[in-house]
Scaffold this active site. Sequence first.
Site, PDB file in Angstrom:
ATOM      1  N   TYR A 155       0.844  -1.193   0.000  1.00  0.00           N
ATOM      2  CA  TYR A 155       0.000   0.000   0.000  1.00  0.00           C
ATOM      3  C   TYR A 155       0.883   1.247   0.000  1.00  0.00           C
ATOM      4  O   TYR A 155       1.978   1.250   0.566  1.00  0.00           O
ATOM      5  CB  TYR A 155      -0.947   0.023   1.204  1.00  0.00           C
ATOM      6  N   LYS A 159       2.110  11.331   4.571  1.00  0.00           N
ATOM      7  CA  LYS A 159       1.894  12.005   5.840  1.00  0.00           C
ATOM      8  C   LYS A 159       0.989  13.226   5.624  1.00  0.00           C
ATOM      9  O   LYS A 159       1.166  13.980   4.669  1.00  0.00           O
ATOM     10  CB  LYS A 159       3.230  12.442   6.453  1.00  0.00           C
TER      11      LYS A 159
END
Length: 245
Positions: A155, A159
């Site tokens: 995956y 952030k």
Amino acid sequence: MPDRRDPPPTDEGWYALHDFRTIDWDAWRDAPERQRQRALGEVVDHLEARLAVEDADEGESALYSVLGHKADLLLVHLRPSSADIGALERQFERTEFAAFTERETSFVSVTEASGYSERARDYFEGDLDENSGLANYIQTRLKPTIPDATHVCFYPMTKRRGEEHNWYGLSFEERAEQMDAHGDIGRDYGGKVVQMITGAIALDDWEWGVTLWGEDLLDMKDLLYEMRFDPSTSRYAEFGQFCRG
């Protein structure tokens, strides 16, 4: 002038390509048996050579069958240069079998180690014996061995940079503390789940790629479920599509 945040030092290793392919099963079934056998023989030879890394001085490759509808095949390549990765893409496209596939998505990144921890900073500052355990560990992050595991999960992640929660607005000390706590969770799954973190800033749409390997998909589920409650994830992480094989 606003305070400038200090980024952690990073070191990069091999370039990585996650190549997700679907097979056109209708075209495959309609093709003459002779063509299918020829295409299979050619692509098997091609993939065996890639898995043996005959195209480069060093690296790793692996092939997986993907569970679910998102793809049929996942090719993972690790090579010393982006040119090596580009050559691998072109070599596959020249096989007859490639005409029966379509690339659903791909992810280009590079293996990465960062200097958030105090011990890791010794490595980046050159104060670490190159034969020490930590130096050897960082080298395994930069030049990883793809494990012979039953399952894989990939995956992408980024952030968060929102108005309320902005990872890049935190001080270095705050980020280091959160990453240390986050790493403690992962270390609890040592021996069950192996991870590879690759950096993708300026290389792809997401900032990192996470590849997990293990013998039981539930171990990966448990790990990621527990991490969901960690502040570095619950407040500051955004995730893309999960694929597993």
